[in-house]
Design an enzyme around this catalytic site. Structure first.
Site: not given
Ligand code: MRU
Length: 369
Positions: A53, A55, A90, A205, A246, A256-257
């Site tokens: 996971r 991006a 995704r 995470q 992302d 982002n998350k």
């Molecule tokens: O759902 P995920 O774990 O794939 O989400 C990841 C994130 O939101 C990260 O902050 C984002 O991908 C940046 S990663 C360098």
């Protein structure tokens, strides 16, 4: 990054030159398990079920997924099928689309007989480019952290407090990370960084992955609940926020998350700088308004109603948090408007979160007049 004393990436070609190996991130921090991806089904599952996971790592895995899919049948129909199926895994991380478009552009221009070796070579190059971009993000971001530290040291601080959300470290990329690359590079320069790690419900995470990688590298850190950031900022205990993304729009809106937006609001209210680390492939030049334009992934509500951890006997166990029958909703991401972002840290340098800022670093993206 080093795992058990060995330099390790998050994805690599297996010794037989055909399979691809990854770390199953659903088992971290309790178990370090390497999984072999042997075909398109495996790559699809690994991305959808979040064995990989983040991006940039999703993009690199998709590129290898195309290579795996073409072994034995590299015709146009198979290439189409691979790109279609991987793209559906995704919806939010735009690096997935970027990598698939890159692979398709290259491969469809080649004779079928040349496609498999070209696909593996391009997937490896995408992975290498990700490492180089993240290292550069780290260098640019470390300058910001060094400057902030000079300022805080003069005020008598004993460390620089960085707050981060989710995992945008090396586990989210092929190596180095985006938000955490500046932390690693600043530590190399002698900046005494301490990281506040948002646990990042529902999949945690932060608590499981960011804490795991920071601990592995000996970086001082403290895991906090997602709601603690505002309180810490009010009390001067956060010097800077750095997150990943992302998908960032052409105007600098940052997706982002889930929960990132609330941290950016709290940072603005408390005068705390809020930076975003991102490589070029995370910019979606086709979208201006992030809130209206970016598809937000909705995942299984069971990720909200249940939680997995290690029990007293060391077994991974899932338990239910909510009453039987209470509905739950699980929005994966949110959008932080550009006005709340102090700066974007890219592989090409740091810029304001705006169209003008991004075009100053990526002039080739300016519309031709
Ligand atoms: O759902 P995920 O774990 O794939 O989400 C990841 C994130 O939101 C990260 O902050 C984002 O991908 C940046 S990663 C360098």
């Amino acid at each position: 990054m080093r795992i058990h004393g060995r330099q390790t990436r998050t994805i690599w070609l297996a010794a037989d030159g055909r399979g691809v190996e990854i770390i199953d991130q659903t088992k971290l921090p309790h178990e370090f398990r390497v999984v072999r991806l042997g075909d398109l089904d495996d790559a699809e599952r690994a991305i959808r079920d979040m064995w990989v996971r983040g991006a940039p790592l999703i993009g690199a895995t998709a590129a290898y997924g195309v290579a795996l899919a073409l072994v034995g049948n590299a015709g146009d129909d198979r290439l189409d099928e691979a790109c279609r199926r991987l793209l559906a895994t995704r919806p939010t991380a735009v690096n997935l689309r970027w990598a698939l478009e890159d692979m398709r552009r290259l491969l469809s221009s080649l004779p079928v007989a040349e496609r498999v070796s070209a696909a593996y070579a391009r997937a490896a190059a995408i992975a290498d480019e990700d490492v180089a971009m993240n290292a550069a993000i780290g260098e640019h971001g470390a300058l910001i952290l060094s400057d902030l530290w000079d300022h805080r040291k003069a005020q008598g601080a004993d460390c620089l407090n960085v707050l981060t959300h989710c995992n945008a470290g090396w586990l989210a990329t092929v190596d180095w990370g985006t938000a955490l690359a500046p932390v690693y590079k600043a530590l190399e320069r002698g900046v005494p960084v301490h990281v506040w790690v948002d646990e990042t419900r529902p999949r945690n995470q932060g608590a499981s992955l960011t804490a795991c990688e920071l601990k592995g590298h000996g970086v001082p850190h403290t895991v906090i609940v997602d709601n603690a950031g505002g309180h810490l900022m009010q009390h001067g205990r956060v010097d800077v926020c750095i997150v990943g993304t992302d998908r960032t729009t052409a105007t600098g809106d940052v997706c982002n998350k889930i929960g990132t937006y609330l941290k950016a609001l709290a940072a603005k209210d408390n005068g705390v700088p809020f930076y975003v680390g991102l490589p070029g492939p995370t910019i979606d030049w086709t979208i201006d308004d992030g809130v209206a334009g970016i598809p937000i992934e909705e995942r299984d509500p069971a990720e909200v109603t249940h939680i997995t951890g290690r029990d007293a006997e060391g077994r991974l166990t899932t338990v239910q948090l909510t009453p039987d029958g209470s509905p739950a909703a699980n929005f994966g991401f949110d959008v932080t408007p550009a006005r709340l972002v102090t700066g974007l840290i890219t592989e090409r340098g740091v810029c304001p979160a705006s169209r003008e800022g991004l075009l100053s670093l990526y002039p080739e993206r300016a519309p031709h007049v």
